[in-house]
Enzyme design. Structure first.
Site, PDB file in Angstrom:
ATOM      1  N   GLU A 196      -5.197  -8.650   0.845  1.00 59.02           N
ATOM      2  CA  GLU A 196      -5.831  -8.075   1.960  1.00 59.02           C
ATOM      3  C   GLU A 196      -7.281  -7.951   1.978  1.00 59.02           C
ATOM      4  OE1 GLU A 196      -4.326  -4.813   4.221  1.00 59.02           O
ATOM      5  OE2 GLU A 196      -2.065  -5.562   4.173  1.00 59.02           O
TER       6      GLU A 196
ATOM      7  N   GLU B  52       0.814  -1.117   0.084  1.00 53.15           N
ATOM      8  CA  GLU B  52      -0.103  -0.191  -0.009  1.00 53.15           C
ATOM      9  C   GLU B  52       0.691   1.362  -0.050  1.00 53.15           C
ATOM     10  OE1 GLU B  52      -3.165  -0.144   3.105  1.00 53.15           O
ATOM     11  OE2 GLU B  52      -4.199  -2.091   2.163  1.00 53.15           O
TER      12      GLU B  52
HETATM   13  C1  FCB Z   1      -4.448  -1.972   5.718  1.00 48.11           C
HETATM   14  C2  FCB Z   1      -3.146  -2.249   6.015  1.00 48.11           C
HETATM   15  C3  FCB Z   1      -2.944  -3.115   7.076  1.00 48.11           C
HETATM   16  C4  FCB Z   1      -4.266  -3.145   8.096  1.00 48.11           C
HETATM   17  C5  FCB Z   1      -5.436  -2.969   7.550  1.00 48.11           C
HETATM   18  C6  FCB Z   1      -6.852  -2.980   8.250  1.00 48.11           C
HETATM   19  O1  FCB Z   1      -4.484  -0.715   4.800  1.00 48.11           O
HETATM   20  O2  FCB Z   1      -2.381  -2.739   5.052  1.00 48.11           O
HETATM   21  O3  FCB Z   1      -1.725  -3.221   7.626  1.00 48.11           O
HETATM   22  O4  FCB Z   1      -4.083  -2.218   8.848  1.00 48.11           O
HETATM   23  O5  FCB Z   1      -5.601  -1.961   6.515  1.00 48.11           O
END
Ligand code: FCB
Length: 477
Positions: free
Chosen positions: A378, A172
């Site tokens: 994620e 990210e």
């Molecule tokens: C993302 C992050 C991760 C976590 C989630 C909820 O943006 O990459 O580390 O905090 O959100």
């Protein structure tokens, strides 16, 4: 409890990676052990008012010492992959020079433990914990940081390349650049839109240089990627003004990375939207080419859609972008864009539950880059998890959230997106950045004072899906 016959259930192919993700600062703890020094997050956590109740990642969930127990848990959950990150200040504390073997040994042991359990290690090189010394020298707004990152990548690649086959350069970079240097709600907490754009470029450059460096040290079979938190941007109304707001956010939220990384150039409209801030002369000739390295897969992080509108003259733009408060904006060149919560149910983060955004991102990527395999690196949800009288944690909302998003992944695959794996955020409850320990995303509950791990009911359901490759509903119909 009765389930429909399994032949009717959506099915994922054999070899699809069933994973969970964590990151170093959020889980490891052991902040001052074996030579690790401060990262920007250690500094940020010590700065009053930055993190909920002054929480820090100093102990986190003690994964550094408990990784064997945690790998056992993963095996019990039927996971076939684990996405973790390497802490730069643990393996190269100053951001320069040779690696610290004790730090590297931790990741060697972790990878060995995973491999022995039949779990594929997926390593991310940078999940936001820049060595403080590099920030003190200017941080990501400076070109030198990109060069240091490539050296660090080579060092870790050399140390772990015999064990780790899946690599992600950055997690990210949007958050690193725009929350770190723009709105300042993340470390290092600067609020300077030009610094944020410079950081975005040097993260891009760091990615490209790191891919080249890794190709030089890793075996040919290594699979390299980057994980982007792409925004599924939607205009609030179909008006031309709202559609232009969506274009602007797509540019500074998505194409600022996708452009150079996957196509070799910065989008013209992004340069125009931000021309009053910078002439982008920090982009040197040859940089876009350097950034545009072939990738073996792309990681997509997705939680909720981004709904935007143009703001009427004289009105204050709505700021419900889900990226924390702060007085400064994380969106350079988009001061007049309003952000609205998508309708419907919300998680404990206040984020709307809307799996169609994930389908949208995956199918758009597949159309534009049909040969690039994808992974959802994620996806998950925070809820308030309370124990029942027996100490068990029943979290049907989390299972429903993951189920709905896996169904979206399945639909995206049917619609042509080559999605090869899914990693839920997160394996364990952990340190949720500026929210400290107040938001729980884990499949496994952690009692922070005792470090006791208790799989929630969602973990049992996810294990069934991972073991069978079939998308069983979380509750009986
Ligand atoms: C993302 C992050 C991760 C976590 C989630 C909820 O943006 O990459 O580390 O905090 O959100």
């Amino acid at each position: 409890m009765s389930f429909p016959p399994s032949t009717e259930l959506p099915r994922f192919p054999a070899g699809f990676l069933w994973g969970a993700a964590t990151s170093a600062y959020q889980v490891e703890g052991a902040a001052a052990e074996d030579g690790r020094t401060a990262s920007i997050w250690d500094t940020f956590c010590r700065t009053p008012g930055k993190v909920f109740q002054g929480h820090t990642g100093e102990v986190a969930v003690d994964h550094y010492h408990r990784f064997r127990e945690d790998v056992r848990l993963m095996a019990e959950l039927g996971l076939t992959a684990y996405r973790f990150s390497v802490a730069w200040p643990r393996v190269q504390p100053t951001g320069h020079g040779p690696g610290v073997q004790l730090g590297l040994d931790f990741y060697r042991r972790l990878a060995d433990e995973l491999l022995a359990a039949g779990i594929t290690p997926v390593a991310t090189l940078y999940h936001w914990d820049l060595p403080q010394e590099l920030e003190s020298a200017g941080g990501w707004p400076e070109r030198a940081t990109a060069e240091r990152f490539a050296e660090y990548a080579a060092l870790v690649g050399e140390a772990l390349g015999d064990r780790v086959g899946h690599w992600t350069t950055l997690n990210e970079p949007w958050c690193s650049a725009f929350l770190g240097y723009g709105s300042g709600v993340h470390a290092p907490g600067r609020t300077d839109p030009v610094a944020a754009l410079r950081a975005a470029h040097h993260l891009n450059l760091g990615h490209g240089l790191a891919v080249t460096a890794l190709r030089g040290v890793l075996p040919g079979a290594a699979r390299l990627s980057v994980a982007l938190n792409l925004h599924a941007v939607r205009p609030l109304t179909p008006s031309a003004a709202d559609r232009d707001a969506a274009r602007r956010i797509d540019a500074v939220g998505n194409r600022v990375f996708l452009g150079p990384m996957l196509e070799g150039f910065y989008p013209e409209d992004l340069l125009a939207d931000t021309a009053h801030l910078t002439d982008w002369s920090f982009v040197r000739d040859g940089d876009p080419k350097e950034i545009h390295q072939p990738l073996d897969w792309l990681g997509v992080n997705y939680y909720t859609p981004t709904v935007v509108s143009a703001t009427a003259e004289g009105a204050t733009p709505a700021r419900e972008d889900g990226h924390g408060g702060g007085t400064a904006s994380p969106w350079p060149g988009a001061d007049r864009v309003g952000f609205h919560r998508a309708p419907g149910e919300r998680t404990a983060m206040g984020w709307a539950v809307d799996p169609s955004g994930l389908h949208q991102l995956l199918t758009d990527l597949a159309r534009r880059h049909p040969d690039l395999p994808l992974m959802v690196t994620e996806n998950g949800a925070a809820y308030v998890d309370e124990p029942d009288a027996d100490g068990a944690f029943d979290d049907p909302e989390r299972a429903a959230y993951i189920h709905a998003h896996l169904a979206a992944v399945h639909r995206a695959r049917a619609d042509g997106a080559d999605v090869r794996g899914y990693f839920t955020w997160s394996l364990l409850d952990n340190f949720e950045w500026a929210y400290g320990y107040a938001k729980r995303f884990g499949l496994v509950h952690v009692d922070f004072p005792t470090q006791t791990r208790t799989p929630k009911s969602s973990a049992g359901w996810y294990a069934r899906v991972a073991r069978t490759g079939e998308l069983h509903p979380p509750v009986a119909p």
